[in-house]
Design a protein around this motif. Sequence first.
Motif, mmCIF file in Angstrom:
data_model
loop_
_atom_site.group_PDB
_atom_site.id
_atom_site.type_symbol
_atom_site.label_atom_id
_atom_site.label_comp_id
_atom_site.label_asym_id
_atom_site.label_seq_id
_atom_site.Cartn_x
_atom_site.Cartn_y
_atom_site.Cartn_z
ATOM 1 N N THR A 74 13.964 57.956 17.794
ATOM 2 C CA THR A 74 13.142 59.143 17.511
ATOM 3 C C THR A 74 13.367 59.622 16.085
ATOM 4 O O THR A 74 12.427 60.061 15.405
ATOM 5 C CB THR A 74 13.469 60.269 18.499
ATOM 6 O OG1 THR A 74 13.364 59.778 19.840
ATOM 7 C CG2 THR A 74 12.525 61.446 18.316
ATOM 8 N N LEU A 75 14.595 59.536 15.613
ATOM 9 C CA LEU A 75 14.904 59.946 14.240
ATOM 10 C C LEU A 75 14.130 59.095 13.241
ATOM 11 O O LEU A 75 13.561 59.617 12.270
ATOM 12 C CB LEU A 75 16.412 59.816 13.980
ATOM 13 C CG LEU A 75 16.886 60.251 12.598
ATOM 14 C CD1 LEU A 75 16.760 61.768 12.438
ATOM 15 C CD2 LEU A 75 18.328 59.811 12.360
ATOM 16 N N TYR A 76 14.088 57.795 13.470
ATOM 17 C CA TYR A 76 13.355 56.909 12.560
ATOM 18 C C TYR A 76 11.860 57.229 12.579
ATOM 19 O O TYR A 76 11.209 57.259 11.534
ATOM 20 C CB TYR A 76 13.592 55.450 12.952
ATOM 21 C CG TYR A 76 12.845 54.466 12.066
ATOM 22 C CD1 TYR A 76 13.247 54.256 10.752
ATOM 23 C CD2 TYR A 76 11.738 53.789 12.560
ATOM 24 C CE1 TYR A 76 12.549 53.361 9.935
ATOM 25 C CE2 TYR A 76 11.041 52.899 11.755
ATOM 26 C CZ TYR A 76 11.450 52.690 10.441
ATOM 27 O OH TYR A 76 10.757 51.821 9.634
ATOM 28 N N ALA A 77 11.317 57.484 13.761
ATOM 29 C CA ALA A 77 9.894 57.820 13.877
ATOM 30 C C ALA A 77 9.587 59.132 13.147
ATOM 31 O O ALA A 77 8.531 59.272 12.521
ATOM 32 C CB ALA A 77 9.500 57.929 15.348
ATOM 33 N N THR A 78 10.510 60.082 13.197
ATOM 34 C CA THR A 78 10.322 61.360 12.509
ATOM 35 C C THR A 78 10.327 61.170 11.000
ATOM 36 O O THR A 78 9.514 61.764 10.278
ATOM 37 C CB THR A 78 11.434 62.348 12.911
ATOM 38 O OG1 THR A 78 11.492 62.446 14.337
ATOM 39 C CG2 THR A 78 11.166 63.730 12.327
ATOM 40 N N TYR A 79 11.230 60.332 10.530
ATOM 41 C CA TYR A 79 11.275 60.027 9.094
ATOM 42 C C TYR A 79 9.975 59.383 8.624
ATOM 43 O O TYR A 79 9.441 59.734 7.563
ATOM 44 C CB TYR A 79 12.454 59.098 8.794
ATOM 45 C CG TYR A 79 12.320 58.358 7.480
ATOM 46 C CD1 TYR A 79 12.441 59.026 6.264
ATOM 47 C CD2 TYR A 79 12.056 56.983 7.460
ATOM 48 C CE1 TYR A 79 12.296 58.347 5.054
ATOM 49 C CE2 TYR A 79 11.909 56.304 6.269
ATOM 50 C CZ TYR A 79 12.031 56.991 5.068
ATOM 51 O OH TYR A 79 11.876 56.329 3.882
#
Length: 331
Positions: free
Chosen positions: A175-180
Motif C-alpha cells: 500500500t505504501l508503494y501504491a501511495t507513492y
Amino acid sequence: MIQLIILLGLVSFFADIAYEGARSIIGPFFAILGASGAIVGTFAGLAEFAGYGIRIFSGVIADRTKNYWLLTAIGYTCNLVVIPLFALAGSWQTAALLLVLERAGKALRTPSRDAMLSYACNKVGRGWGFGLHEAFDRCGGLLGPLIMFAILSTGPHFKLAFALLAIPGAFALVTLYATYRRFPHPEVAEPTQEKFSLKNFSRPFWIFITGAALVGAGTINFALVSFHLQKQAIATTAHIPLFYMAAIAVSAVFALVGGKWFDLAPKFSLYFGIILGSISPLFLLLGTHIELWIGIALWGIGMGTQNALFRSVLAHLIPPQQRSTGYGIFG
C-alpha cells in the motif's frame, strides 16, 4: 489531498496490525523468556528512546534532501521486517535487541510521514486530518491485539503469533508503494519559498515541545502495564491483549472526536486530553477491575491526544520547509 490522508491511513492500518499486535504481547513474552520487571521496563524505555531520539536526525535529513518517501519506505521496511523475527528469539536478550530495532525503524519514517500528512491536511483542517489518520492507525491497532488474543487463547503460541504478523506487514508495504506512485510530491500542497534553517523555529514551538516532553515523561509504557497484569495475576496471558485493544479503541474514537473538536476549540480539547491521560497510571498500577478499566480508558485518551492533537498543533507552529525536522524534535 484527502485521498493521500486515507492512503497513508491504510498504510498505518496494516502496519499497526503488525506492531501493535506485537506490542500487546511483548510483556508476557519477555516474562516467559525469563526477564524481570526491571529488564522489561529498561528495554521498553530504551526502545521508545531509540524510536523517538533518532527522529531528530531522520527529520533533518528529510527536510534537507526532500526525500520524504525514501526515508518513509526504509523506516517502514525495517519496522515491519523485524516484527516476525521475534518468532526466532530464544532469549530475552535477542528479543530486547529486536524491540530496539523495531522502534528505530519507526523513528526513521515517522517525521517524513508526518510532514507529508501535514501538507495533505492543509486544506481539510489539521485536527480532522490528523484525527482521521490516527483513527485508521488505531483501528489497525485494535485488530492486531484481537488476532493475538485469538492465537494465545489456544495456548502460549507466541512464535506462531509473531510469525503471522508478517502478513499485514506485507500489505502495509504494498500500500505504501501504491501511495507513492499516486502522490510522489505531497509537499506541493503547501508550497513555500523559504529555505531550511534551524533558526526558523519560533518561541511558541519550543514552549510547546517542552510541555510535550513533560507529558511524555508522565506516560507509562503498556509493556510494563501488561507485565504488571501478568505478574499480579490480574488477567490471564490470553486476555491481556484485550486490555490493550480497549485502550486503542478509546484512542481511535478520541482522535476523531478530539481532532474535530481541536479545529473548533484547540486549547480546551488539548487540556482535556492531557489532564485525563496524565492520571491514568494511578488507576493502571494501583487499582483492580473497575479502576483498571478506568485507567485503560484514560490511557487511551492520553494516547489519542499525543498522537493526533499534538501533531495538529505542530503543523501550525512549524514552517513547511522544516516540517520533518520539527516533528523529529517533537519525537
